[in-house]
Design a protein around this motif. Sequence first.
Motif, PDB file in Angstrom:
ATOM      1  N   MET A 185      27.110  50.621  65.969  1.00 41.19           N
ATOM      2  CA  MET A 185      27.450  50.787  67.582  1.00 41.19           C
ATOM      3  C   MET A 185      26.696  49.692  68.253  1.00 41.19           C
ATOM      4  SD  MET A 185      28.494  54.275  69.993  1.00 41.19           S
ATOM      5  CE  MET A 185      26.655  54.254  69.655  1.00 41.19           C
ATOM      6  N   VAL A 186      25.655  49.963  68.257  1.00 39.22           N
ATOM      7  CA  VAL A 186      24.652  49.312  69.912  1.00 39.22           C
ATOM      8  C   VAL A 186      24.381  48.217  69.235  1.00 39.22           C
ATOM      9  CG1 VAL A 186      24.172  51.459  70.514  1.00 39.22           C
ATOM     10  CG2 VAL A 186      22.805  50.525  69.087  1.00 39.22           C
ATOM     11  N   ALA A 187      24.820  47.745  68.332  1.00 35.47           N
ATOM     12  CA  ALA A 187      24.266  46.524  67.534  1.00 35.47           C
ATOM     13  C   ALA A 187      25.481  44.953  68.414  1.00 35.47           C
ATOM     14  CB  ALA A 187      24.714  46.019  66.083  1.00 35.47           C
ATOM     15  N   GLY A 188      24.744  44.522  69.104  1.00 37.77           N
ATOM     16  CA  GLY A 188      25.051  43.251  69.800  1.00 37.77           C
ATOM     17  C   GLY A 188      25.826  43.305  70.926  1.00 37.77           C
ATOM     18  N   ARG A 189      25.265  44.710  71.618  1.00 38.99           N
ATOM     19  CA  ARG A 189      26.547  45.406  72.733  1.00 38.99           C
ATOM     20  C   ARG A 189      24.994  45.872  73.631  1.00 38.99           C
ATOM     21  NH1 ARG A 189      31.618  44.852  74.122  1.00 38.99           N
ATOM     22  NH2 ARG A 189      33.164  45.215  72.546  1.00 38.99           N
ATOM     23  N   PRO A 190      25.800  46.019  74.566  1.00 37.08           N
ATOM     24  CA  PRO A 190      24.830  46.285  75.928  1.00 37.08           C
ATOM     25  C   PRO A 190      24.497  47.991  76.244  1.00 37.08           C
ATOM     26  CG  PRO A 190      26.516  45.214  76.997  1.00 37.08           C
ATOM     27  CD  PRO A 190      26.421  45.066  75.759  1.00 37.08           C
ATOM     28  N   TRP A 191      25.003  48.768  75.057  1.00 37.08           N
ATOM     29  CA  TRP A 191      25.282  50.107  74.956  1.00 37.08           C
ATOM     30  C   TRP A 191      24.173  51.375  74.208  1.00 37.08           C
ATOM     31  CZ3 TRP A 191      30.327  49.438  71.917  1.00 37.08           C
ATOM     32  CH2 TRP A 191      31.520  48.720  73.157  1.00 37.08           C
ATOM     33  N   GLU A 192      23.355  51.953  75.461  1.00 40.24           N
ATOM     34  CA  GLU A 192      22.340  52.520  75.116  1.00 40.24           C
ATOM     35  C   GLU A 192      22.261  53.669  74.581  1.00 40.24           C
ATOM     36  OE1 GLU A 192      19.606  53.055  78.537  1.00 40.24           O
ATOM     37  OE2 GLU A 192      19.468  50.890  78.574  1.00 40.24           O
ATOM     38  N   MET A 193      22.017  54.672  74.203  1.00 44.49           N
ATOM     39  CA  MET A 193      22.050  56.216  73.473  1.00 44.49           C
ATOM     40  C   MET A 193      22.893  56.791  74.131  1.00 44.49           C
ATOM     41  SD  MET A 193      23.190  55.530  70.068  1.00 44.49           S
ATOM     42  CE  MET A 193      23.312  56.699  69.703  1.00 44.49           C
ATOM     43  N   ASP A 194      23.726  57.308  73.486  1.00 42.52           N
ATOM     44  CA  ASP A 194      24.237  58.631  74.850  1.00 42.52           C
ATOM     45  C   ASP A 194      23.654  59.591  74.416  1.00 42.52           C
ATOM     46  OD1 ASP A 194      25.204  59.437  78.060  1.00 42.52           O
ATOM     47  OD2 ASP A 194      26.214  60.823  75.894  1.00 42.52           O
ATOM     48  N   LYS A 195      23.400  61.088  74.842  1.00 45.29           N
ATOM     49  CA  LYS A 195      22.708  62.225  74.474  1.00 45.29           C
ATOM     50  C   LYS A 195      23.709  63.161  73.382  1.00 45.29           C
ATOM     51  CE  LYS A 195      24.133  64.613  78.790  1.00 45.29           C
ATOM     52  NZ  LYS A 195      23.269  66.081  79.607  1.00 45.29           N
ATOM     53  N   ALA A 196      25.181  62.827  73.733  1.00 43.16           N
ATOM     54  CA  ALA A 196      25.840  63.107  73.439  1.00 43.16           C
ATOM     55  C   ALA A 196      26.576  61.983  72.276  1.00 43.16           C
ATOM     56  CB  ALA A 196      26.941  63.326  73.680  1.00 43.16           C
ATOM     57  N   PRO A 197      26.625  61.325  71.306  1.00 41.65           N
ATOM     58  CA  PRO A 197      27.229  60.577  70.630  1.00 41.65           C
ATOM     59  C   PRO A 197      28.353  60.405  70.492  1.00 41.65           C
ATOM     60  CG  PRO A 197      25.680  62.038  69.109  1.00 41.65           C
ATOM     61  CD  PRO A 197      25.342  62.197  70.707  1.00 41.65           C
ATOM     62  N   MET A 198      28.531  61.578  69.886  1.00 40.66           N
ATOM     63  CA  MET A 198      30.470  61.780  69.141  1.00 40.66           C
ATOM     64  C   MET A 198      30.812  61.139  70.419  1.00 40.66           C
ATOM     65  SD  MET A 198      30.720  62.147  65.796  1.00 40.66           S
ATOM     66  CE  MET A 198      29.198  62.629  64.544  1.00 40.66           C
ATOM     67  N   PRO A 199      31.335  61.758  71.516  1.00 36.50           N
ATOM     68  CA  PRO A 199      32.197  60.955  72.883  1.00 36.50           C
ATOM     69  C   PRO A 199      31.697  59.358  73.148  1.00 36.50           C
ATOM     70  CG  PRO A 199      31.204  63.221  73.475  1.00 36.50           C
ATOM     71  CD  PRO A 199      30.794  62.792  72.078  1.00 36.50           C
ATOM     72  N   GLN A 200      30.256  59.143  72.550  1.00 41.31           N
ATOM     73  CA  GLN A 200      30.183  57.703  73.254  1.00 41.31           C
ATOM     74  C   GLN A 200      30.677  56.788  71.642  1.00 41.31           C
ATOM     75  OE1 GLN A 200      25.357  57.078  72.779  1.00 41.31           O
ATOM     76  NE2 GLN A 200      26.257  54.698  74.511  1.00 41.31           N
ATOM     77  N   MET A 201      30.690  57.106  70.513  1.00 39.69           N
ATOM     78  CA  MET A 201      31.337  56.403  69.611  1.00 39.69           C
ATOM     79  C   MET A 201      32.822  55.568  69.183  1.00 39.69           C
ATOM     80  SD  MET A 201      29.434  57.905  66.579  1.00 39.69           S
ATOM     81  CE  MET A 201      29.453  56.707  64.768  1.00 39.69           C
ATOM     82  N   PHE A 202      33.373  56.960  69.461  1.00 37.51           N
ATOM     83  CA  PHE A 202      35.398  56.765  70.242  1.00 37.51           C
ATOM     84  C   PHE A 202      35.279  56.332  71.928  1.00 37.51           C
ATOM     85  CE2 PHE A 202      34.334  59.765  66.723  1.00 37.51           C
ATOM     86  CZ  PHE A 202      35.484  59.684  65.680  1.00 37.51           C
ATOM     87  N   GLY A 203      34.409  56.177  72.398  1.00 34.02           N
ATOM     88  CA  GLY A 203      34.429  56.074  74.220  1.00 34.02           C
ATOM     89  C   GLY A 203      34.559  55.082  74.043  1.00 34.02           C
ATOM     90  N   ASN A 204      33.384  54.534  73.176  1.00 32.42           N
ATOM     91  CA  ASN A 204      33.159  52.658  73.309  1.00 32.42           C
ATOM     92  C   ASN A 204      34.496  51.832  72.602  1.00 32.42           C
ATOM     93  OD1 ASN A 204      31.169  52.454  74.204  1.00 32.42           O
ATOM     94  ND2 ASN A 204      29.545  53.225  72.965  1.00 32.42           N
ATOM     95  N   ALA A 205      34.710  52.602  71.149  1.00 32.02           N
ATOM     96  CA  ALA A 205      36.247  52.505  70.493  1.00 32.02           C
ATOM     97  C   ALA A 205      36.775  52.168  71.726  1.00 32.02           C
ATOM     98  CB  ALA A 205      36.109  53.386  69.108  1.00 32.02           C
ATOM     99  N   GLY A 206      37.445  53.030  72.605  1.00 33.07           N
ATOM    100  CA  GLY A 206      38.329  53.436  73.397  1.00 33.07           C
ATOM    101  C   GLY A 206      38.356  51.751  74.423  1.00 33.07           C
ATOM    102  N   ARG A 207      36.960  51.325  74.434  1.00 33.62           N
ATOM    103  CA  ARG A 207      36.399  50.842  75.508  1.00 33.62           C
ATOM    104  C   ARG A 207      36.980  48.888  74.898  1.00 33.62           C
ATOM    105  NH1 ARG A 207      30.636  51.674  78.313  1.00 33.62           N
ATOM    106  NH2 ARG A 207      30.808  54.113  79.555  1.00 33.62           N
TER     107      ARG A 207
END
Length: 396
Positions: free
Chosen positions: A135-157
């Motif tokens: 998920m973070v490879a090649g993207r300016p996204w840092e790891m969030d404390k709640a990874p599940m919303p982040q993973m699916f939220g990033n898919a939406g983004r």
Amino acid sequence: MANRTYVVGVGMTKFEKPGSRDWEYPDMAKEAVGKALQDAGVAYEQVEQAYAGSVYGSMGQRALYETGMTGIPVMTVANACATGSSALFMARQAVRGGLADCVLALGMEKMEKGSLGAGMGKSKVTIIDHHLNAMVAGRPWEMDKAPMPQMFGNAGREHMEKYGSTPEHYAWIGWKNHKHSVHNPYAQFQDEYSLDQVRNATMIYDPLTKLQCSPTSDGAAAAIVVSERFVDEHDLGDRAVEIAGQHIATDTPDSFAGGSSIQVVGFGCSQRAARRAMEEAGVGIDEVDVIELHDCFSANELITYEALGMAAVGEGHTLVDDQATTYGGTWVVNPSGGLISKGHPLGATGIAQCAELTWQLRGQAGDRQVPNARVALQHNIGLGSACAVAVYKPAT
């Protein structure tokens, strides 16, 4: 030649907010299994094998002792959020292979409040470490404390950036599923919200607000899976629903290539499992009437429209524009309220989906009944990663 397999009984508890009910795994198992046996008109002594799914409990044998101690093989199954569907898959395999004529599939969970963590223990290697790294490879996204919303939220983004979907599309899905759950007595939430309330709820991870995220839940569900011979011998044709196609797919290297969050959260697994299950059932997605889909977050529902072939890649949001996934549309998706509103006790989710679709195909879903439902599809994904898809048809 493989045997045809049928669901002849389903049962579930009401899904509850964690800690709101004083019960343990044996209590919830006894309730769900008891309802399934009663629905089937089958005694527990007729069950030859049992597969009991739980991500956190790991106590399938003990959970069933309150139901009966008949000495049968009982296996505890764990496969992330696809645990319940995996128990169902194994039950069907036993029947299809001619090893048993009557098998129990049980899913159950007691959960803690709050967001799921990144793993299931203290090991440095977690169930989703590949996924988080991709998920973070090649993207300016840092790891969030709640990874599940982040993973699916990033898919939406990613979908918004590539294809033009908007936060409003995801909010509509949350609104739809909460509206559907109003008529489901088993749902954790039965409140209807306005679209503005969904859109303006607490932001969990942009674009996902709280009312677009599945909650942690307690609950259980059960299904009785039998052979065609068992149906005939016990005159169960009036309640039998055939599992006409079923497949579980796991990751390939494509899931982790290119830094695509859409792939990371299981698009490829969903696509492969759906294709295989529908091929076995001999149906296309256009023949499906009702779908229970793994909407752990609203972004995943939209992305899964495309994985199932309901829309071309990049066009899932057009189904929202057309309101094609609710009553009066091409499909009714998540008439139960889905994970977002029905709740998501991990081990129970897949079998609860089976229960809902069984009721729909029997015409027993009450005020949430999909008119003239004849073909149903179940989609249950668990990052780690596994995706289970099943196609159901009435026996008669």
